[in-house]
Design a protein around this motif. Structure first.
Motif, PDB file in Angstrom:
ATOM      1  N   LEU A 103       0.873  -1.161   0.000  1.00  0.00           N
ATOM      2  CA  LEU A 103       0.000   0.000   0.000  1.00  0.00           C
ATOM      3  C   LEU A 103       0.915   1.217   0.000  1.00  0.00           C
ATOM      4  CD1 LEU A 103      -2.485  -1.321   2.695  1.00  0.00           C
ATOM      5  CD2 LEU A 103      -2.887  -1.201   0.232  1.00  0.00           C
ATOM      6  N   HIS A 104       0.855   1.979  -1.072  1.00  0.00           N
ATOM      7  CA  HIS A 104       1.809   3.064  -1.292  1.00  0.00           C
ATOM      8  C   HIS A 104       1.100   4.411  -1.460  1.00  0.00           C
ATOM      9  CE1 HIS A 104       4.468  -0.295  -1.958  1.00  0.00           C
ATOM     10  NE2 HIS A 104       3.781  -0.676  -3.012  1.00  0.00           N
ATOM     11  N   ARG A 105       1.915   5.468  -1.510  1.00  0.00           N
ATOM     12  CA  ARG A 105       1.438   6.826  -1.759  1.00  0.00           C
ATOM     13  C   ARG A 105       0.140   7.104  -1.004  1.00  0.00           C
ATOM     14  NH1 ARG A 105       4.491   5.011  -5.383  1.00  0.00           N
ATOM     15  NH2 ARG A 105       3.114   3.665  -6.545  1.00  0.00           N
ATOM     16  N   MET A 106       0.182   6.785   0.277  1.00  0.00           N
ATOM     17  CA  MET A 106      -1.014   6.910   1.095  1.00  0.00           C
ATOM     18  C   MET A 106      -1.244   8.337   1.573  1.00  0.00           C
ATOM     19  SD  MET A 106       1.663   5.391   2.986  1.00  0.00           S
ATOM     20  CE  MET A 106       1.251   3.765   3.415  1.00  0.00           C
ATOM     21  N   ASP A 107      -2.484   8.600   1.843  1.00  0.00           N
ATOM     22  CA  ASP A 107      -2.891   9.840   2.494  1.00  0.00           C
ATOM     23  C   ASP A 107      -3.708   9.400   3.702  1.00  0.00           C
ATOM     24  OD1 ASP A 107      -4.181  12.112   3.438  1.00  0.00           O
ATOM     25  OD2 ASP A 107      -4.563  12.922   1.433  1.00  0.00           O
ATOM     26  N   TRP A 108      -3.085   9.448   4.865  1.00  0.00           N
ATOM     27  CA  TRP A 108      -3.726   8.940   6.079  1.00  0.00           C
ATOM     28  C   TRP A 108      -4.925   9.786   6.486  1.00  0.00           C
ATOM     29  CZ3 TRP A 108      -2.819   4.253   7.873  1.00  0.00           C
ATOM     30  CH2 TRP A 108      -1.599   3.636   7.565  1.00  0.00           C
ATOM     31  N   ASP A 109      -5.013  11.036   6.036  1.00  0.00           N
ATOM     32  CA  ASP A 109      -6.153  11.884   6.397  1.00  0.00           C
ATOM     33  C   ASP A 109      -7.445  11.417   5.741  1.00  0.00           C
ATOM     34  OD1 ASP A 109      -4.662  13.555   8.041  1.00  0.00           O
ATOM     35  OD2 ASP A 109      -4.137  14.895   6.397  1.00  0.00           O
ATOM     36  N   VAL A 110      -7.366  10.789   4.576  1.00  0.00           N
ATOM     37  CA  VAL A 110      -8.597  10.382   3.880  1.00  0.00           C
ATOM     38  C   VAL A 110      -9.219   9.156   4.553  1.00  0.00           C
ATOM     39  CG1 VAL A 110      -9.534   9.592   1.668  1.00  0.00           C
ATOM     40  CG2 VAL A 110      -7.873  11.471   1.722  1.00  0.00           C
ATOM     41  N   PRO A 111      -8.614   8.038   4.799  1.00  0.00           N
ATOM     42  CA  PRO A 111      -7.371   7.480   4.278  1.00  0.00           C
ATOM     43  C   PRO A 111      -7.524   6.919   2.858  1.00  0.00           C
ATOM     44  CG  PRO A 111      -8.113   6.299   6.265  1.00  0.00           C
ATOM     45  CD  PRO A 111      -9.186   7.234   5.871  1.00  0.00           C
ATOM     46  N   ARG A 112      -6.409   7.064   2.090  1.00  0.00           N
ATOM     47  CA  ARG A 112      -6.353   6.599   0.710  1.00  0.00           C
ATOM     48  C   ARG A 112      -5.025   5.882   0.510  1.00  0.00           C
ATOM     49  NH1 ARG A 112      -3.419   8.699  -3.021  1.00  0.00           N
ATOM     50  NH2 ARG A 112      -3.274  10.733  -2.052  1.00  0.00           N
ATOM     51  N   PHE A 113      -5.047   4.798  -0.274  1.00  0.00           N
ATOM     52  CA  PHE A 113      -3.845   4.006  -0.548  1.00  0.00           C
ATOM     53  C   PHE A 113      -3.819   3.616  -2.017  1.00  0.00           C
ATOM     54  CE2 PHE A 113      -5.363   3.270   3.726  1.00  0.00           C
ATOM     55  CZ  PHE A 113      -4.224   3.447   4.502  1.00  0.00           C
ATOM     56  N   GLU A 114      -2.623   3.446  -2.543  1.00  0.00           N
ATOM     57  CA  GLU A 114      -2.444   2.922  -3.904  1.00  0.00           C
ATOM     58  C   GLU A 114      -1.744   1.579  -3.800  1.00  0.00           C
ATOM     59  OE1 GLU A 114       0.141   3.827  -7.918  1.00  0.00           O
ATOM     60  OE2 GLU A 114      -0.419   5.527  -6.648  1.00  0.00           O
ATOM     61  N   ILE A 115      -2.252   0.596  -4.496  1.00  0.00           N
ATOM     62  CA  ILE A 115      -1.626  -0.732  -4.511  1.00  0.00           C
ATOM     63  C   ILE A 115      -0.739  -0.839  -5.745  1.00  0.00           C
ATOM     64  CG2 ILE A 115      -1.993  -3.228  -4.634  1.00  0.00           C
ATOM     65  CD1 ILE A 115      -4.647  -2.846  -3.226  1.00  0.00           C
ATOM     66  N   GLY A 116       0.501  -1.212  -5.522  1.00  0.00           N
ATOM     67  CA  GLY A 116       1.438  -1.504  -6.601  1.00  0.00           C
ATOM     68  C   GLY A 116       1.849  -2.960  -6.491  1.00  0.00           C
ATOM     69  N   TYR A 117       2.374  -3.527  -7.581  1.00  0.00           N
ATOM     70  CA  TYR A 117       2.735  -4.944  -7.533  1.00  0.00           C
ATOM     71  C   TYR A 117       3.598  -5.349  -8.717  1.00  0.00           C
ATOM     72  CZ  TYR A 117      -1.583  -4.492 -10.227  1.00  0.00           C
ATOM     73  OH  TYR A 117      -2.566  -4.057 -11.084  1.00  0.00           O
ATOM     74  N   TRP A 118       4.358  -6.406  -8.499  1.00  0.00           N
ATOM     75  CA  TRP A 118       5.009  -7.145  -9.571  1.00  0.00           C
ATOM     76  C   TRP A 118       5.146  -8.585  -9.100  1.00  0.00           C
ATOM     77  CZ3 TRP A 118       9.713  -9.576  -8.819  1.00  0.00           C
ATOM     78  CH2 TRP A 118      10.538  -9.101  -7.792  1.00  0.00           C
ATOM     79  N   VAL A 119       5.186  -9.499 -10.050  1.00  0.00           N
ATOM     80  CA  VAL A 119       5.237 -10.923  -9.724  1.00  0.00           C
ATOM     81  C   VAL A 119       6.503 -11.547 -10.307  1.00  0.00           C
ATOM     82  CG1 VAL A 119       3.877 -11.616 -11.744  1.00  0.00           C
ATOM     83  CG2 VAL A 119       3.905 -13.082  -9.712  1.00  0.00           C
ATOM     84  N   ARG A 120       7.047 -12.476  -9.588  1.00  0.00           N
ATOM     85  CA  ARG A 120       8.224 -13.222 -10.038  1.00  0.00           C
ATOM     86  C   ARG A 120       7.873 -13.997 -11.305  1.00  0.00           C
ATOM     87  NH1 ARG A 120      11.746 -16.905  -5.891  1.00  0.00           N
ATOM     88  NH2 ARG A 120      13.417 -17.446  -7.355  1.00  0.00           N
ATOM     89  N   ARG A 121       8.769 -13.983 -12.253  1.00  0.00           N
ATOM     90  CA  ARG A 121       8.495 -14.576 -13.571  1.00  0.00           C
ATOM     91  C   ARG A 121       7.938 -16.000 -13.488  1.00  0.00           C
ATOM     92  NH1 ARG A 121      10.202 -13.200 -19.021  1.00  0.00           N
ATOM     93  NH2 ARG A 121      10.389 -11.333 -17.822  1.00  0.00           N
ATOM     94  N   SER A 122       8.503 -16.842 -12.644  1.00  0.00           N
ATOM     95  CA  SER A 122       8.056 -18.244 -12.591  1.00  0.00           C
ATOM     96  C   SER A 122       6.662 -18.407 -11.980  1.00  0.00           C
ATOM     97  CB  SER A 122       9.065 -19.108 -11.832  1.00  0.00           C
ATOM     98  OG  SER A 122       9.317 -18.577 -10.548  1.00  0.00           O
ATOM     99  N   PHE A 123       6.087 -17.323 -11.458  1.00  0.00           N
ATOM    100  CA  PHE A 123       4.747 -17.389 -10.878  1.00  0.00           C
ATOM    101  C   PHE A 123       3.718 -16.576 -11.664  1.00  0.00           C
ATOM    102  CE2 PHE A 123       7.538 -18.575  -7.422  1.00  0.00           C
ATOM    103  CZ  PHE A 123       6.903 -19.715  -6.936  1.00  0.00           C
ATOM    104  N   GLU A 124       4.120 -16.057 -12.832  1.00  0.00           N
ATOM    105  CA  GLU A 124       3.202 -15.276 -13.668  1.00  0.00           C
ATOM    106  C   GLU A 124       2.050 -16.142 -14.165  1.00  0.00           C
ATOM    107  OE1 GLU A 124       5.582 -13.754 -16.867  1.00  0.00           O
ATOM    108  OE2 GLU A 124       6.402 -12.124 -15.645  1.00  0.00           O
ATOM    109  N   GLY A 125       0.904 -15.502 -14.348  1.00  0.00           N
ATOM    110  CA  GLY A 125      -0.242 -16.177 -14.950  1.00  0.00           C
ATOM    111  C   GLY A 125      -0.916 -17.212 -14.078  1.00  0.00           C
ATOM    112  N   GLN A 126      -0.659 -17.192 -12.763  1.00  0.00           N
ATOM    113  CA  GLN A 126      -1.240 -18.186 -11.863  1.00  0.00           C
ATOM    114  C   GLN A 126      -2.200 -17.558 -10.849  1.00  0.00           C
ATOM    115  OE1 GLN A 126       1.793 -21.008 -10.402  1.00  0.00           O
ATOM    116  NE2 GLN A 126       3.162 -20.108 -11.922  1.00  0.00           N
ATOM    117  N   GLY A 127      -2.512 -16.272 -11.036  1.00  0.00           N
ATOM    118  CA  GLY A 127      -3.483 -15.615 -10.164  1.00  0.00           C
ATOM    119  C   GLY A 127      -2.931 -15.102  -8.849  1.00  0.00           C
TER     120      GLY A 127
END
Length: 194
Positions: free
Chosen positions: A93-117
């Motif tokens: 949970l990134h670039r948050m604004d605790w006053d709202v509160p608001r969060f942005e979810i970022g992500y990346w997946v390891r190549r050998s686990f791609e496409g598996q949900g």
């Protein structure tokens, strides 16, 4: 409002297949293997992936992420299989604004686990956690208009496409890109299923 640093967070969030926790000192070697395995994709899309990482650099990064988590300045999370050893993805949970509160979810997946949900599973868990435990009034996913896989994750998790910010940023190769902004609010029907 409670000061963010005083908010007690659980040690981990568990899903059907994953153990999701904050970065810890010592995680450098674990994430180094994942970053190197996924280097080509990360180097093309992630601003932080400019130079091939070293063990020392990756360990320093893990410690910086841990410190940011403790200070509640950023809430990075590492996803492991239930064995707690096999690293699958990085998110948070990134670039948050605790006053709202608001969060942005970022992500990346390891190549050998791609496409598996796994990324969808992580995003659902983090969105649910942000809404239920952190009182989030808004959770966002932002991605390049070229990143179709990221768009699909947002859609599968029930986020609503709110905006297309034209020529809003540059890709790592310098090309202009549009940024797609997806959101999930507490009253959205998808929020009830998290």
């Amino acid at each position: 409002m409670t000061a963010p640093i005083l908010i007690d967070l659980p040690e981990a969030i568990e899903t059907k297949r994953l153990y999701i926790r904050a970065p810890m000192p010592g995680d450098g070697s674990t994430t180094l293997a994942s970053v190197l395995e996924t280097w080509d994709a990360l180097h093309e899309t992630m601003p932080w992936a400019r130079e091939r990482p070293t063990l020392e650099g990756q360990e320093a990064a893990a410690r910086r992420l841990h410190a940011a988590f403790v200070r509640r300045e950023d809430l990075p999370m590492f996803a492991f299989l239930k064995d707690r050893k096999t690293h699958v993805a990085c998110s948070g949970l990134h670039r948050m604004d605790w006053d709202v509160p608001r969060f942005e979810i970022g992500y990346w997946v390891r190549r050998s686990f791609e496409g598996q949900g796994y990324v969808t599973e992580v995003v659902r868990a983090l969105a649910g956690f942000a809404l239920a435990k952190l009182g989030a009034q808004r959770v966002e996913i932002r991605c390049s208009h070229r990143n179709v896989r990221s768009q699909r994750v947002a859609e599968r998790c029930g986020f609503t496409l709110e905006a297309r910010l034209r020529n809003e940023a540059r890709e790592t190769n310098g090309e202009l890109r549009d940024t797609l902004v997806y959101s999930l609010l507490p009253g959205d029907s998808a929020a009830a299923s998290l």
